[in-house]
Design a protein around this motif. Structure first.
Motif, PDB file in Angstrom:
ATOM      1  N   UNK A  47     -40.679 -29.741  -4.570  1.00 60.64           N
ATOM      2  CA  UNK A  47     -42.081 -29.318  -4.534  1.00 60.64           C
ATOM      3  C   UNK A  47     -42.727 -29.694  -3.207  1.00 60.64           C
ATOM      4  N   UNK A  48     -43.767 -28.941  -2.847  1.00 63.82           N
ATOM      5  CA  UNK A  48     -44.600 -29.277  -1.694  1.00 63.82           C
ATOM      6  C   UNK A  48     -45.895 -29.873  -2.210  1.00 63.82           C
ATOM      7  N   UNK A  49     -46.404 -30.879  -1.497  1.00 59.55           N
ATOM      8  CA  UNK A  49     -47.595 -31.590  -1.958  1.00 59.55           C
ATOM      9  C   UNK A  49     -48.661 -31.631  -0.872  1.00 59.55           C
ATOM     10  N   UNK A  50     -49.919 -31.590  -1.326  1.00 61.00           N
ATOM     11  CA  UNK A  50     -51.064 -31.708  -0.427  1.00 61.00           C
ATOM     12  C   UNK A  50     -51.299 -33.163  -0.052  1.00 61.00           C
ATOM     13  N   UNK A  51     -50.973 -34.076  -0.966  1.00 58.24           N
ATOM     14  CA  UNK A  51     -51.226 -35.508  -0.747  1.00 58.24           C
ATOM     15  C   UNK A  51     -50.323 -36.310  -1.688  1.00 58.24           C
ATOM     16  N   UNK A  52     -50.014 -37.530  -1.266  1.00 61.89           N
ATOM     17  CA  UNK A  52     -49.240 -38.453  -2.095  1.00 61.89           C
ATOM     18  C   UNK A  52     -50.059 -39.725  -2.285  1.00 61.89           C
ATOM     19  N   UNK A  53     -50.267 -40.119  -3.541  1.00 64.37           N
ATOM     20  CA  UNK A  53     -50.895 -41.402  -3.860  1.00 64.37           C
ATOM     21  C   UNK A  53     -49.753 -42.335  -4.256  1.00 64.37           C
ATOM     22  N   UNK A  54     -49.549 -43.372  -3.473  1.00 59.35           N
ATOM     23  CA  UNK A  54     -48.337 -44.176  -3.576  1.00 59.35           C
ATOM     24  C   UNK A  54     -48.662 -45.648  -3.777  1.00 59.35           C
ATOM     25  N   UNK A  55     -48.190 -46.196  -4.892  1.00 58.58           N
ATOM     26  CA  UNK A  55     -48.342 -47.625  -5.158  1.00 58.58           C
ATOM     27  C   UNK A  55     -47.494 -48.381  -4.133  1.00 58.58           C
ATOM     28  N   UNK A  56     -48.080 -49.365  -3.486  1.00 61.84           N
ATOM     29  CA  UNK A  56     -47.358 -50.106  -2.453  1.00 61.84           C
ATOM     30  C   UNK A  56     -46.310 -51.029  -3.048  1.00 61.84           C
ATOM     31  N   UNK A  57     -46.622 -51.637  -4.199  1.00 65.53           N
ATOM     32  CA  UNK A  57     -45.736 -52.654  -4.749  1.00 65.53           C
ATOM     33  C   UNK A  57     -45.092 -52.168  -6.044  1.00 65.53           C
ATOM     34  N   UNK A  58     -43.809 -51.797  -5.923  1.00 62.79           N
ATOM     35  CA  UNK A  58     -43.034 -51.344  -7.080  1.00 62.79           C
ATOM     36  C   UNK A  58     -41.673 -52.038  -7.021  1.00 62.79           C
ATOM     37  N   UNK A  59     -41.027 -52.192  -8.181  1.00 60.27           N
ATOM     38  CA  UNK A  59     -39.682 -52.783  -8.161  1.00 60.27           C
ATOM     39  C   UNK A  59     -38.673 -51.813  -7.524  1.00 60.27           C
ATOM     40  N   UNK A  60     -37.517 -52.311  -7.190  1.00 63.29           N
ATOM     41  CA  UNK A  60     -36.460 -51.529  -6.540  1.00 63.29           C
ATOM     42  C   UNK A  60     -36.949 -51.034  -5.179  1.00 63.29           C
ATOM     43  N   UNK A  61     -37.324 -49.768  -5.091  1.00 68.85           N
ATOM     44  CA  UNK A  61     -37.813 -49.239  -3.817  1.00 68.85           C
ATOM     45  C   UNK A  61     -39.342 -49.301  -3.816  1.00 68.85           C
ATOM     46  N   UNK A  62     -39.917 -50.154  -2.953  1.00 70.23           N
ATOM     47  CA  UNK A  62     -41.383 -50.266  -2.925  1.00 70.23           C
ATOM     48  C   UNK A  62     -41.992 -49.062  -2.199  1.00 70.23           C
ATOM     49  N   UNK A  63     -43.314 -49.032  -2.191  1.00 69.00           N
ATOM     50  CA  UNK A  63     -44.018 -47.906  -1.579  1.00 69.00           C
ATOM     51  C   UNK A  63     -43.763 -47.772  -0.089  1.00 69.00           C
TER      52      UNK A  63
END
Length: 181
Positions: A47-63
């Motif tokens: 998919x193509x996206x206009x914007x990404x809202x990304x949590x900075x702190x996540x387990x495994x691969x962080x933001x």
């Protein structure tokens, strides 16, 4: 045909994703929620996206790692990323977010109206970009048609200047084909 603008929501906590979807409700954007950086990268392949809202702190691969992967891909490097984090207002985290390509960095709790306003700007920019791309395609098509017509006129002109008795009829046929074909 222009598609609908999409926002990719990435957070390892389902309740945060539900809250983000509620905040963005009513905007001209379709939300796609995923619970990991890996899932976000997979979604960006289809998919193509206009914007990404990304949590900075996540387990495994962080933001931050997720953002680095996003910015390394040709297809996604220009998608704006807004980092969201529950961490204290740590300037180092914000700088780290900007260094991996974020356009903004919001600390939770954030004002939902501010987030809506920011997302609206990126959705509007995405829509305008889609419109410009569509207009560019129309211009390219018209330029191609213009080239075909110009070549036909040049060829017909050369035929009309020749001494061949059948040249006039061939020139007329050529111009009619170019006009209707």
């Amino acid at each position: 045909m222009m598609g609908v603008a999409k926002a990719l929501l990435v957070d390892d906590r389902r309740d945060n994703l539900v809250a983000l979807e509620a905040i963005l409700q009513g905007l001209p954007v379709h939300t796609v929620a995923v619970e990991s950086g890996e899932a976000a990268l997979k979604q960006l392949l289809v998919d193509d996206f206009a914007v990404i809202l990304l949590d900075a702190q996540m387990p495994d691969m962080d933001g931050f790692e997720t953002a680095s992967h996003i910015k390394r891909r040709e297809r996604t490097r220009h998608v704006p990323i807004i980092f969201l984090t529950a961490a204290d207002r740590d300037a180092q985290l914000a700088l780290r977010g900007y260094s991996v390509g974020a356009v903004d960095y919001l600390t939770k709790p954030f004002d939902p109206w501010v987030l809506r306003a920011k997302v609206s700007v990126f959705v509007d920019l995405w829509i305008k970009t889609q419109q410009l791309q569509a207009q560019s395609e129309v211009v390219r098509e018209r330029e191609a048609q213009w080239r075909v017509l110009t070549e036909a006129v040049d060829e017909a002109t050369a035929l009309l200047r020749s001494t061949d008795p059948d040249a006039r009829d061939r020139a007329v046929t050529l111009l009619e084909q170019a006009r209707w074909g």
